[in-house]
Write a protein that holds these residues in place. Structure first.
Motif, PDB file in Angstrom:
ATOM      1  N   ASP A 232      39.395  29.624  31.023  1.00 53.57           N
ATOM      2  CA  ASP A 232      38.503  28.982  30.355  1.00 53.57           C
ATOM      3  C   ASP A 232      37.568  29.755  29.895  1.00 53.57           C
ATOM      4  OD1 ASP A 232      37.155  28.764  32.407  1.00 53.57           O
ATOM      5  OD2 ASP A 232      37.204  26.818  33.041  1.00 53.57           O
ATOM      6  N   PHE A 233      37.505  30.962  29.930  1.00 55.21           N
ATOM      7  CA  PHE A 233      36.411  31.970  29.677  1.00 55.21           C
ATOM      8  C   PHE A 233      37.030  33.003  29.057  1.00 55.21           C
ATOM      9  CE2 PHE A 233      37.507  32.706  33.889  1.00 55.21           C
ATOM     10  CZ  PHE A 233      37.662  34.301  34.039  1.00 55.21           C
ATOM     11  N   THR A 234      36.395  34.004  28.437  1.00 58.89           N
ATOM     12  CA  THR A 234      37.082  35.109  27.830  1.00 58.89           C
ATOM     13  C   THR A 234      36.992  36.357  28.883  1.00 58.89           C
ATOM     14  OG1 THR A 234      36.117  34.367  25.672  1.00 58.89           O
ATOM     15  CG2 THR A 234      36.693  36.975  25.936  1.00 58.89           C
ATOM     16  N   PRO A 235      37.979  36.775  29.240  1.00 60.65           N
ATOM     17  CA  PRO A 235      38.175  37.925  30.237  1.00 60.65           C
ATOM     18  C   PRO A 235      37.614  39.017  30.032  1.00 60.65           C
ATOM     19  CG  PRO A 235      40.346  37.551  29.492  1.00 60.65           C
ATOM     20  CD  PRO A 235      39.402  36.344  28.972  1.00 60.65           C
ATOM     21  N   VAL A 236      37.020  39.968  30.890  1.00 59.73           N
ATOM     22  CA  VAL A 236      36.654  41.152  30.427  1.00 59.73           C
ATOM     23  C   VAL A 236      37.483  42.322  31.286  1.00 59.73           C
ATOM     24  CG1 VAL A 236      34.277  40.554  29.964  1.00 59.73           C
ATOM     25  CG2 VAL A 236      34.898  41.189  32.116  1.00 59.73           C
ATOM     26  N   GLU A 237      37.363  43.524  30.797  1.00 59.27           N
ATOM     27  CA  GLU A 237      37.985  44.666  31.530  1.00 59.27           C
ATOM     28  C   GLU A 237      37.440  44.792  33.016  1.00 59.27           C
ATOM     29  OE1 GLU A 237      39.919  47.932  29.539  1.00 59.27           O
ATOM     30  OE2 GLU A 237      38.747  47.204  27.614  1.00 59.27           O
TER      31      GLU A 237
ATOM     32  N   LEU B 241      47.162  42.713  32.417  1.00 61.18           N
ATOM     33  CA  LEU B 241      45.743  42.795  32.719  1.00 61.18           C
ATOM     34  C   LEU B 241      45.154  42.116  31.531  1.00 61.18           C
ATOM     35  CD1 LEU B 241      45.596  46.675  32.826  1.00 61.18           C
ATOM     36  CD2 LEU B 241      45.896  45.143  34.472  1.00 61.18           C
ATOM     37  N   PRO B 242      44.384  40.975  32.128  1.00 61.05           N
ATOM     38  CA  PRO B 242      43.805  40.038  31.227  1.00 61.05           C
ATOM     39  C   PRO B 242      42.664  40.760  30.328  1.00 61.05           C
ATOM     40  CG  PRO B 242      43.499  39.515  33.480  1.00 61.05           C
ATOM     41  CD  PRO B 242      44.510  40.404  33.249  1.00 61.05           C
ATOM     42  N   GLY B 243      41.932  41.608  30.900  1.00 64.78           N
ATOM     43  CA  GLY B 243      40.969  42.072  30.221  1.00 64.78           C
ATOM     44  C   GLY B 243      41.257  42.979  28.918  1.00 64.78           C
ATOM     45  N   GLN B 244      42.670  43.389  28.853  1.00 58.48           N
ATOM     46  CA  GLN B 244      43.240  43.886  27.848  1.00 58.48           C
ATOM     47  C   GLN B 244      44.183  43.103  26.970  1.00 58.48           C
ATOM     48  OE1 GLN B 244      44.793  48.031  28.255  1.00 58.48           O
ATOM     49  NE2 GLN B 244      43.152  48.625  29.459  1.00 58.48           N
ATOM     50  N   ASN B 245      44.615  42.254  27.549  1.00 60.19           N
ATOM     51  CA  ASN B 245      45.515  41.066  27.058  1.00 60.19           C
ATOM     52  C   ASN B 245      46.818  41.603  26.848  1.00 60.19           C
ATOM     53  OD1 ASN B 245      46.030  38.163  26.356  1.00 60.19           O
ATOM     54  ND2 ASN B 245      45.787  38.799  23.888  1.00 60.19           N
ATOM     55  N   MET B 246      47.066  42.489  27.785  1.00 59.90           N
ATOM     56  CA  MET B 246      48.551  43.027  27.777  1.00 59.90           C
ATOM     57  C   MET B 246      49.049  43.359  28.815  1.00 59.90           C
ATOM     58  SD  MET B 246      47.276  46.753  25.727  1.00 59.90           S
ATOM     59  CE  MET B 246      48.934  47.066  25.617  1.00 59.90           C
TER      60      MET B 246
ATOM     61  N   GLN C 175      39.427  37.752  38.240  1.00 57.42           N
ATOM     62  CA  GLN C 175      37.910  37.330  37.828  1.00 57.42           C
ATOM     63  C   GLN C 175      37.889  36.051  37.481  1.00 57.42           C
ATOM     64  OE1 GLN C 175      36.894  38.857  33.654  1.00 57.42           O
ATOM     65  NE2 GLN C 175      39.145  39.628  33.829  1.00 57.42           N
ATOM     66  N   GLN C 176      36.545  35.674  38.079  1.00 56.33           N
ATOM     67  CA  GLN C 176      36.102  34.375  37.616  1.00 56.33           C
ATOM     68  C   GLN C 176      35.012  34.285  36.482  1.00 56.33           C
ATOM     69  OE1 GLN C 176      37.693  31.604  39.552  1.00 56.33           O
ATOM     70  NE2 GLN C 176      39.024  33.641  39.904  1.00 56.33           N
ATOM     71  N   ALA C 177      34.611  32.984  35.798  1.00 53.70           N
ATOM     72  CA  ALA C 177      33.649  32.855  35.105  1.00 53.70           C
ATOM     73  C   ALA C 177      32.290  33.368  35.362  1.00 53.70           C
ATOM     74  CB  ALA C 177      33.680  31.374  34.563  1.00 53.70           C
ATOM     75  N   ASP C 178      31.946  33.205  36.718  1.00 54.20           N
ATOM     76  CA  ASP C 178      30.579  33.790  37.308  1.00 54.20           C
ATOM     77  C   ASP C 178      30.669  35.275  37.426  1.00 54.20           C
ATOM     78  OD1 ASP C 178      31.933  33.740  39.473  1.00 54.20           O
ATOM     79  OD2 ASP C 178      30.727  32.414  40.689  1.00 54.20           O
ATOM     80  N   GLY C 179      31.383  36.068  37.175  1.00 52.31           N
ATOM     81  CA  GLY C 179      31.490  37.353  37.543  1.00 52.31           C
ATOM     82  C   GLY C 179      32.137  37.802  38.997  1.00 52.31           C
ATOM     83  N   SER C 180      32.310  36.630  39.797  1.00 51.79           N
ATOM     84  CA  SER C 180      32.888  36.946  41.016  1.00 51.79           C
ATOM     85  C   SER C 180      34.469  37.221  40.802  1.00 51.79           C
ATOM     86  CB  SER C 180      32.691  35.907  42.108  1.00 51.79           C
ATOM     87  OG  SER C 180      33.341  34.792  41.452  1.00 51.79           O
ATOM     88  N   VAL C 181      35.305  37.663  41.931  1.00 54.68           N
ATOM     89  CA  VAL C 181      36.424  38.081  41.971  1.00 54.68           C
ATOM     90  C   VAL C 181      37.100  37.215  43.132  1.00 54.68           C
ATOM     91  CG1 VAL C 181      38.357  39.807  41.977  1.00 54.68           C
ATOM     92  CG2 VAL C 181      36.440  40.313  40.530  1.00 54.68           C
ATOM     93  N   VAL C 182      38.071  36.330  43.010  1.00 56.90           N
ATOM     94  CA  VAL C 182      39.070  36.014  43.844  1.00 56.90           C
ATOM     95  C   VAL C 182      40.261  36.822  44.460  1.00 56.90           C
ATOM     96  CG1 VAL C 182      40.523  34.014  44.705  1.00 56.90           C
ATOM     97  CG2 VAL C 182      38.397  33.685  43.654  1.00 56.90           C
ATOM     98  N   LEU C 183      40.297  37.462  45.484  1.00 54.45           N
ATOM     99  CA  LEU C 183      41.349  38.558  45.928  1.00 54.45           C
ATOM    100  C   LEU C 183      42.635  37.768  46.466  1.00 54.45           C
ATOM    101  CD1 LEU C 183      38.888  40.932  47.627  1.00 54.45           C
ATOM    102  CD2 LEU C 183      39.749  41.107  45.247  1.00 54.45           C
TER     103      LEU C 183
END
Length: 430
Positions: A135-140, A341-346, A401-409
């Protein structure tokens, strides 16, 4: 390396296989060199026999007092000596020229490898997992807030230039945990034997594993003449060079976690941001040495070992068979595994599993003794990433990655991270 006898027996088949790789016919030039080499060898053997026969007659001519015959035979012996030297040198020269040509010709694809020009013609054979709906735009990976404190490209550039990274703190620990997780899985569940090998090798090891002469520009060479390995495929595979193994010892299944080094000479301008394409990286590499009858099944097994790592980490992936135009130099068939890789959408490559058949074994003279008797035969060799550690780190960070910039491993990493499975937006492992 190719067997000139097989080319001699089936030149049309050889040329047809090269055509599938987009290459021009080569059998005529190779067979011309082969013919010249064989003629020189035969000529030198004939001249040697004639010299030996004349040498035996010299004494008899001298004893009989036939001075003219003695001088003729002595001159003939001298002429044959010069002829032998000339023909032996010609044989050596043409043999070296033939070997050098054969070393530069890629392996022939198996019949079941799809034809094609490039990666767009690769054929998907497996897909696992579904990319998360966000529900957010993922980043690399390098733009995730929690990752930035532990992934330092500026300091790496100060130290070494472009295409290097310094990992620190929690990110470095996650990277280490991934490598340990891979090694433990392969050794404890997949039956591979762990190795620790050198990262500096001599020319012979690079040549025997088809990295030379064609890919010299893609690797780093020290002033002392050592090559920095592009992958431990080189060291693991070449460990059986010159050996004659017992058939009962096959298959050998090996794994190593090493630093790897590539100049990336042919990838200027590609993937310049982040960790995706580095000069120095780490990889857990799998190598199998098998009986020829078992190598195709071993490729499927190796591919499953690599896929299993991604499944344990809950990372969506797809597996493709590389087409003839996208396949590597030494491979007869390659299965590439591409992680989402969601940050690259591929999907991007994270493992490449290949069988070279006897291509490398011929270059390094690695054979086995059949249990039923008979002459030693060449083994088959396979290699595959299980996995590229840096690319796996990228996938774990981007997919978690999460919307708040954290990462669930991934939960699978808990034993190697002390149970801490969240990278906070501040870069702390909790």
């Amino acid at each position: 390396m190719h067997d000139i006898r097989q080319i001699r027996d089936n030149p049309a088949v050889f040329d047809a296989a090269l055509a599938r790789r987009g290459l021009e016919p080569m059998s005529s030039d190779l067979l011309a060199l082969d013919s010249a080499r064989r003629a020189a060898v035969t000529g030198s053997e004939t001249a040697l026999a004639e010299r030996n026969a004349a040498s035996k007659q010299v004494g008899a001519a001298k004893a009989s007092g036939d001075e003219a015959e003695f001088e003729r035979l002595r001159a003939l012996v001298a002429d044959k000596k010069d002829e032998i030297a000339r023909l032996e040198e010609e044989a050596r020269t043409t043999d070296a020229a033939l070997r050098n040509r054969l070393l530069e010709i890629p392996n022939l694809p198996y019949d079941d490898v799809p034809d094609g020009m490039d990666e767009t013609d690769n054929v998907e054979i497996n897909r696992w997992g579904e990319p998360r709906v966000l529900d957010f735009t993922p980043v690399e990976h390098f733009d995730i807030a929690g990752v930035r404190p532990g992934m330092d490209f500026e300091t790496a550039a100060k130290l070494s230039g472009a295409r290097f990274v310094v990992l620190r703190g929690a990110v470095a620990r996650i990277h280490r945990a991934l490598a340990q997780f891979m090694l433990d899985t392969h050794t404890e569940e997949n039956g591979l034997v762990e190795h620790m090998t050198p990262v500096l090798v001599r020319d012979a090891a690079m040549l025997g594993t088809d990295k030379l002469p064609k890919f010299g520009d893609d690797s780093f060479l020290t002033r002392e003449g050592y090559w920095l390995i592009p992958t431990s495929e080189v060291t693991l595979t070449y460990s059986v060079a010159g050996d004659i193994l017992d058939e009962a010892a096959l298959p050998l299944r090996m794994v190593a976690h090493t630093l790897c080094f590539r100049s990336e000479a042919g990838s200027a301008g590609r993937d310049t941001s982040g960790m995706l394409r580095q000069h120095q990286f780490e990889k857990v590499e799998m190598v199998s040495v098998t009986h020829p009858d078992e190598s195709r099944a071993e490729l499927d097994r190796m591919t499953r070992c690599a896929e299993g790592i991604l499944e344990k980490l809950d990372l969506p992936y797809r597996t493709v068979v590389l087409c003839t135009g996208d396949m590597g130099f030494g491979a007869r068939r390659t299965n590439d595994i591409e992680v989402w890789l969601p940050g690259q959408n591929m999907y991007r490559e994270i493992s490449s599993c290949s069988t070279t058949a006897d291509f490398q074994a011929r270059r390094m003279n690695a054979r086995f003794k059949p249990a039923a008797g008979g002459k030693p035969e060449f083994v088959h060799t396979l290699n595959g990433s299980g996995l590229a550690v840096g690319r796996c780190l990228i996938a774990v960070l981007e997919n978690g990655q999460q919307a708040d910039g954290s990462v669930v491993l991934p939960k699978a990493l808990a034993p190697w991270l002390g149970g801490k499975l969240t990278l906070t937006a501040e870069g702390v492992l909790v």
